[in-house]
Design a protein around this motif. Structure first.
Motif, PDB file in Angstrom:
ATOM      1  N   TRP A  17       0.823  -1.218   0.000  1.00 23.21           N
ATOM      2  CA  TRP A  17       0.000   0.000   0.000  1.00 23.21           C
ATOM      3  C   TRP A  17       0.859   1.271   0.000  1.00 23.21           C
ATOM      4  O   TRP A  17       0.524   2.254  -0.642  1.00 23.21           O
ATOM      5  N   TYR A  18       1.947   1.224   0.812  1.00 25.25           N
ATOM      6  CA  TYR A  18       2.782   2.432   0.996  1.00 25.25           C
ATOM      7  C   TYR A  18       4.245   2.095   0.712  1.00 25.25           C
ATOM      8  O   TYR A  18       5.067   2.023   1.630  1.00 25.25           O
ATOM      9  N   PRO A  19       4.593   1.888  -0.565  1.00 17.64           N
ATOM     10  CA  PRO A  19       5.950   1.421  -0.876  1.00 17.64           C
ATOM     11  C   PRO A  19       7.042   2.400  -0.446  1.00 17.64           C
ATOM     12  O   PRO A  19       8.183   1.994  -0.220  1.00 17.64           O
ATOM     13  N   ARG A  20       6.716   3.670  -0.328  1.00 15.24           N
ATOM     14  CA  ARG A  20       7.765   4.639   0.046  1.00 15.24           C
ATOM     15  C   ARG A  20       7.726   5.000   1.535  1.00 15.24           C
ATOM     16  O   ARG A  20       8.273   6.005   1.953  1.00 15.24           O
ATOM     17  N   THR A  21       7.051   4.185   2.308  1.00 20.56           N
ATOM     18  CA  THR A  21       6.899   4.520   3.731  1.00 20.56           C
ATOM     19  C   THR A  21       8.256   4.643   4.435  1.00 20.56           C
ATOM     20  O   THR A  21       9.216   3.947   4.076  1.00 20.56           O
ATOM     21  N   ARG A  22       8.281   5.522   5.451  1.00 18.54           N
ATOM     22  CA  ARG A  22       9.487   5.626   6.266  1.00 18.54           C
ATOM     23  C   ARG A  22       9.309   4.890   7.600  1.00 18.54           C
ATOM     24  O   ARG A  22      10.122   4.988   8.502  1.00 18.54           O
ATOM     25  N   LEU A  23       8.196   4.171   7.684  1.00 19.09           N
ATOM     26  CA  LEU A  23       7.940   3.415   8.902  1.00 19.09           C
ATOM     27  C   LEU A  23       8.939   2.263   8.996  1.00 19.09           C
ATOM     28  O   LEU A  23       9.084   1.481   8.064  1.00 19.09           O
ATOM     29  N   GLU A  24       9.632   2.197  10.127  1.00 19.20           N
ATOM     30  CA  GLU A  24      10.629   1.130  10.308  1.00 19.20           C
ATOM     31  C   GLU A  24       9.905  -0.193  10.592  1.00 19.20           C
ATOM     32  O   GLU A  24       9.111  -0.286  11.535  1.00 19.20           O
ATOM     33  N   MET A  25      10.147  -1.205   9.732  1.00 18.91           N
ATOM     34  CA  MET A  25       9.571  -2.538   9.969  1.00 18.91           C
ATOM     35  C   MET A  25      10.656  -3.581   9.697  1.00 18.91           C
ATOM     36  O   MET A  25      10.520  -4.458   8.859  1.00 18.91           O
ATOM     37  N   ASP A  26      11.771  -3.439  10.398  1.00 12.02           N
ATOM     38  CA  ASP A  26      12.928  -4.304  10.195  1.00 12.02           C
ATOM     39  C   ASP A  26      12.899  -5.434  11.236  1.00 12.02           C
ATOM     40  O   ASP A  26      13.145  -5.188  12.417  1.00 12.02           O
ATOM     41  N   GLU A  27      12.629  -6.647  10.759  1.00 11.09           N
ATOM     42  CA  GLU A  27      12.515  -7.785  11.690  1.00 11.09           C
ATOM     43  C   GLU A  27      13.779  -7.950  12.522  1.00 11.09           C
ATOM     44  O   GLU A  27      13.722  -8.355  13.684  1.00 11.09           O
ATOM     45  N   ALA A  28      14.930  -7.620  11.904  1.00  9.57           N
ATOM     46  CA  ALA A  28      16.207  -7.866  12.577  1.00  9.57           C
ATOM     47  C   ALA A  28      16.368  -7.028  13.843  1.00  9.57           C
ATOM     48  O   ALA A  28      17.128  -7.394  14.740  1.00  9.57           O
ATOM     49  N   THR A  29      15.683  -5.901  13.919  1.00  6.83           N
ATOM     50  CA  THR A  29      15.855  -5.051  15.100  1.00  6.83           C
ATOM     51  C   THR A  29      14.737  -5.288  16.124  1.00  6.83           C
ATOM     52  O   THR A  29      14.653  -4.569  17.115  1.00  6.83           O
ATOM     53  N   ARG A  30      13.894  -6.284  15.863  1.00  6.92           N
ATOM     54  CA  ARG A  30      12.749  -6.508  16.753  1.00  6.92           C
ATOM     55  C   ARG A  30      12.837  -7.838  17.483  1.00  6.92           C
ATOM     56  O   ARG A  30      13.627  -8.711  17.134  1.00  6.92           O
ATOM     57  N   ARG A  31      11.970  -7.974  18.444  1.00 14.54           N
ATOM     58  CA  ARG A  31      11.856  -9.244  19.179  1.00 14.54           C
ATOM     59  C   ARG A  31      10.620  -9.965  18.664  1.00 14.54           C
ATOM     60  O   ARG A  31       9.589  -9.331  18.416  1.00 14.54           O
ATOM     61  N   ARG A  32      10.732 -11.280  18.508  1.00  9.75           N
ATOM     62  CA  ARG A  32       9.580 -12.077  18.065  1.00  9.75           C
ATOM     63  C   ARG A  32       8.710 -12.393  19.265  1.00  9.75           C
ATOM     64  O   ARG A  32       9.214 -12.793  20.302  1.00  9.75           O
ATOM     65  N   LYS A  33       7.415 -12.251  19.068  1.00 11.79           N
ATOM     66  CA  LYS A  33       6.500 -12.609  20.138  1.00 11.79           C
ATOM     67  C   LYS A  33       5.454 -13.515  19.520  1.00 11.79           C
ATOM     68  O   LYS A  33       4.983 -13.231  18.409  1.00 11.79           O
ATOM     69  N   TYR A  34       5.073 -14.572  20.245  1.00 16.15           N
ATOM     70  CA  TYR A  34       4.127 -15.513  19.665  1.00 16.15           C
ATOM     71  C   TYR A  34       2.752 -15.363  20.302  1.00 16.15           C
ATOM     72  O   TYR A  34       2.634 -15.243  21.525  1.00 16.15           O
TER      73      TYR A  34
ATOM     74  N   LYS B 185      -1.460 -16.574  20.794  1.00 15.49           N
ATOM     75  CA  LYS B 185      -2.098 -17.784  21.338  1.00 15.49           C
ATOM     76  C   LYS B 185      -2.008 -18.965  20.375  1.00 15.49           C
ATOM     77  O   LYS B 185      -1.802 -20.090  20.755  1.00 15.49           O
ATOM     78  N   PHE B 186      -2.167 -18.681  19.088  1.00 22.13           N
ATOM     79  CA  PHE B 186      -2.198 -19.783  18.117  1.00 22.13           C
ATOM     80  C   PHE B 186      -0.872 -19.900  17.345  1.00 22.13           C
ATOM     81  O   PHE B 186      -0.826 -20.409  16.235  1.00 22.13           O
ATOM     82  N   GLY B 187       0.183 -19.382  17.941  1.00 27.87           N
ATOM     83  CA  GLY B 187       1.504 -19.541  17.359  1.00 27.87           C
ATOM     84  C   GLY B 187       1.869 -18.488  16.324  1.00 27.87           C
ATOM     85  O   GLY B 187       2.960 -18.537  15.749  1.00 27.87           O
ATOM     86  N   ALA B 188       0.979 -17.524  16.076  1.00 22.52           N
ATOM     87  CA  ALA B 188       1.271 -16.486  15.077  1.00 22.52           C
ATOM     88  C   ALA B 188       2.360 -15.562  15.629  1.00 22.52           C
ATOM     89  O   ALA B 188       2.354 -15.217  16.808  1.00 22.52           O
ATOM     90  N   VAL B 189       3.281 -15.174  14.747  1.00 18.56           N
ATOM     91  CA  VAL B 189       4.388 -14.341  15.210  1.00 18.56           C
ATOM     92  C   VAL B 189       4.093 -12.859  14.975  1.00 18.56           C
ATOM     93  O   VAL B 189       3.441 -12.495  13.993  1.00 18.56           O
ATOM     94  N   LYS B 190       4.515 -12.032  15.922  1.00 15.56           N
ATOM     95  CA  LYS B 190       4.517 -10.594  15.668  1.00 15.56           C
ATOM     96  C   LYS B 190       5.847 -10.038  16.141  1.00 15.56           C
ATOM     97  O   LYS B 190       6.514 -10.627  16.996  1.00 15.56           O
ATOM     98  N   TYR B 191       6.210  -8.910  15.548  1.00 12.08           N
ATOM     99  CA  TYR B 191       7.496  -8.300  15.864  1.00 12.08           C
ATOM    100  C   TYR B 191       7.270  -7.069  16.720  1.00 12.08           C
ATOM    101  O   TYR B 191       6.594  -6.130  16.309  1.00 12.08           O
ATOM    102  N   VAL B 192       7.843  -7.101  17.927  1.00 12.70           N
ATOM    103  CA  VAL B 192       7.700  -5.986  18.862  1.00 12.70           C
ATOM    104  C   VAL B 192       9.088  -5.420  19.162  1.00 12.70           C
ATOM    105  O   VAL B 192      10.102  -5.997  18.748  1.00 12.70           O
ATOM    106  N   TYR B 193       9.155  -4.340  19.907  1.00 13.07           N
ATOM    107  CA  TYR B 193      10.464  -3.785  20.267  1.00 13.07           C
ATOM    108  C   TYR B 193      11.193  -4.736  21.231  1.00 13.07           C
ATOM    109  O   TYR B 193      10.547  -5.436  22.020  1.00 13.07           O
ATOM    110  N   PRO B 194      12.539  -4.715  21.192  1.00 10.02           N
ATOM    111  CA  PRO B 194      13.291  -5.528  22.153  1.00 10.02           C
ATOM    112  C   PRO B 194      12.997  -5.080  23.586  1.00 10.02           C
ATOM    113  O   PRO B 194      12.567  -3.938  23.811  1.00 10.02           O
ATOM    114  N   ARG B 195      13.253  -5.993  24.516  1.00 16.46           N
ATOM    115  CA  ARG B 195      12.887  -5.729  25.920  1.00 16.46           C
ATOM    116  C   ARG B 195      13.438  -4.410  26.457  1.00 16.46           C
ATOM    117  O   ARG B 195      12.752  -3.667  27.136  1.00 16.46           O
TER     118      ARG B 195
END
Ligand code: SF4
Length: 362
Positions: free
Chosen positions: A306-323, A325-335
Motif C-alpha cells: 500500500w505504501y511502498p515509500r513509507t518511512r515506517l521502520e519494519m525491520d525484523e532484525a531489530t525486533r523481538r519475536r512474540k508468539y 495464542k495460536f503460534g502467530a508471530v509478531k514483531y515488537v520492540y526488544p525488551r
C-alpha cells in the motif's frame, strides 16, 4: 488555563467517490437511513443488483487500493459478526458497525486483519446488531477488566475494524449506539477509538456517561507523516475537550508508540498538548491506553504494498519475536527499548496529567 485550550475548528469530513448499496441493505430501515443521509449530502448512491460488491479491482494493486479506499458500501453485516468475541485488554466484547476506514495510516493495523481490497463497508442492520448486545450484558470477561474498571460494567468496543468518527456523518450509526447504551437498563459501557474530530452530533446527546470516546494520538513525526486523511492531533484533542466538557468519559489511545529519534522530546510535546486540552475540565474522567508499535509478516507485506515509500521502520532484525495464542508471530520492540518506553510513559503521564488513569501497556 482553560483559555489556552485548543479551539474547535470545522471537522474534516470524508467524501467517498463511489457509494453503493446492496439490495439486502435496502431492506433494513437503517440502510435506507444511510442512503437518505448520503444523498442529502449530494452524493449519488448506486443501487447494486446483487449483494456482491463488484468494480473495485483496478489494473494494478495501487489502482485497486485507491478505488477501494474511496468506496463506501452499504451492506448487511456478515452473520458471524453477531457472535461477539472478547477483546482484552480494551473491553469485554467487540462488536462492529462497519469494517474499513478511509484514512491512510502507514502502520494501519487493519492491514493484517482484513482481507481483500480495503473498501469501507457500513452495516445496515444496525438495529439488530444493537439488540443482539443484550445477550452479553453482565458477561464480563475477567481478563479484560481490572478492579479499577469494574464500575464501567460490561464494556463493548465498537472500533476494532474501523474509525467511527470518520464515518458518522455518513451513517449516524454511532450516535444511535450512544443513545442505545444510555437507555440500556444494565451497567454497560460503549467504547471506541478515533483519529477524527467530528464530534458535533455527539455534544448534547443524552449519553448518560456510558460512552467513552478515546482519541488516538501520537507524536508529531508519526501523526504528521504517517496518518494521511485523518484529523490533526490538535483537532483531535480539541474534540476530546469538547466531549469531556459535555460529561463524556474520554481517553487517550497513544498508538502506535514508535521509538522515533528523540522520542522523549516528541512524546513530551504531545503530553504538553494533552495537559492544555484537559485543563479546567470539571470532573475529568480520562484514561490512557498505551500500545507500542508491532507488525506481523502479513501486515508488513500488505503495508509495503500500500505504501511502498513509507518511512515506517519494519525491520525484523531489530525486533523481538512474540508468539500469539495460536503460534502467530509478531514483531515488537526488544525488551530494553520496551522498558525504557514504558518507564518513561508511566512516569511522565502521572506527573503531567495526574487525573489520567493508565488502563494498560502493551
Ligand atoms: Fe487504519 Fe485507524 Fe488509520 Fe483508519 S485511522 S487507516 S483504521 S490506523
Amino acid at each position: 488555563m482553560a483559555a489556552l485550550a485548543p479551539a474547535a475548528r470545522p471537522a474534516r469530513r470524508w467524501t467517498p467517490r463511489r457509494v453503493v448499496a446492496t439490495p439486502a441493505a435496502l431492506e433494513h430501515p437503517h440502510g435506507r437511513r444511510i442512503v437518505a443521509r448520503v444523498e442529502a449530502l449530494g452524493i449519488e448512491v448506486e443501487r447494486l443488483r446483487a449483494n456482491r460488491l463488484t468494480g473495485v479491482r483496478g489494473q494494478t494493486d495501487r489502482e485497486t487500493y485507491a478505488r477501494a479506499k474511496s468506496t463506501l458500501a452499504i451492506v448487511v453485516s456478515p452473520p458471524a459478526r453477531r457472535t461477539l468475541q472478547p477483546i482484552a485488554p480494551s473491553a469485554d466484547w467487540r462488536f462492529d458497525l462497519a469494517e474499513g476506514c478511509p484514512a491512510h495510516c502507514q502502520y494501519c493495523y487493519l492491514a493484517g486483519s482484513l482481507t481483500g481490497p480495503p473498501v469501507t463497508r457500513v452495516y445496515a442492520d444496525l438495529d439488530g446488531i444493537l439488540a443482539g448486545l443484550a445477550d452479553y450484558a453482565g458477561r464480563g470477561t475477567v481478563t479484560s477488566r481490572s478492579a479499577a474498571r469494574v464500575e464501567e460494567g460490561t464494556t463493548f468496543e465498537a472500533s476494532c475494524y474501523t474509525d467511527p468518527l470518520a464515518l458518522e456523518h455518513l451513517t449516524g450509526s454511532w450516535r444511535r449506539a450512544v443513545e442505545h447504551f444510555a437507555a440500556w437498563d444494565a451497567p454497560v459501557q460503549l467504547r471506541w477509538t478515533t483519529k477524527y474530530a467530528d464530534v458535533d452530533t455527539f455534544v448534547g446527546l443524552p449519553h448518560a456517561g456510558r460512552t467513552r470516546v478515546r482519541f488516538s494520538v501520537n507524536a508529531a513525526p508519526v501523526s504528521e507523516r504517517m496518518e494521511g486523511g485523518t484529523a490533526t492531533v490538535p483537532d483531535r484533542l480539541a474534540a476530546l475537550r469538547r466531549l469531556a466538557l459535555d460529561g463524556y468519559p474520554v481517553g487517550l489511545t497513544v498508538a502506535p508508540i514508535i521509538a522515533v529519534p528523540d522520542w522523549r522530546r516528541e512524546y513530551g510535546l504531545l503530553l504538553d498538548q494533552v495537559v492544555t486540552a484537559v485543563a479546567g475540565v470539571p470532573e475529568l474522567d480520562l484514561t490512557a491506553e498505551l500500545i507500542t508499535h508491532r507488525f506481523t509478516p502479513g501486515s508488513r507485506e500488505v503495508l509495503l504494498g500500500w505504501y511502498p515509500r513509507t518511512r515506517l521502520e519494519m525491520d525484523e532484525a531489530t525486533r523481538r519475536r512474540k508468539y500469539g495464542k495460536f503460534g502467530a508471530v509478531k514483531y515488537v520492540y526488544p525488551r530494553e527499548v520496551m522498558t525504557e518506553l514504558r518507564t518513561w510513559f508511566e512516569r511522565e503521564l502521572v506527573e503531567r496529567v495526574p487525573a489520567c488513569r493508565i488502563l494498560y501497556w502493551t
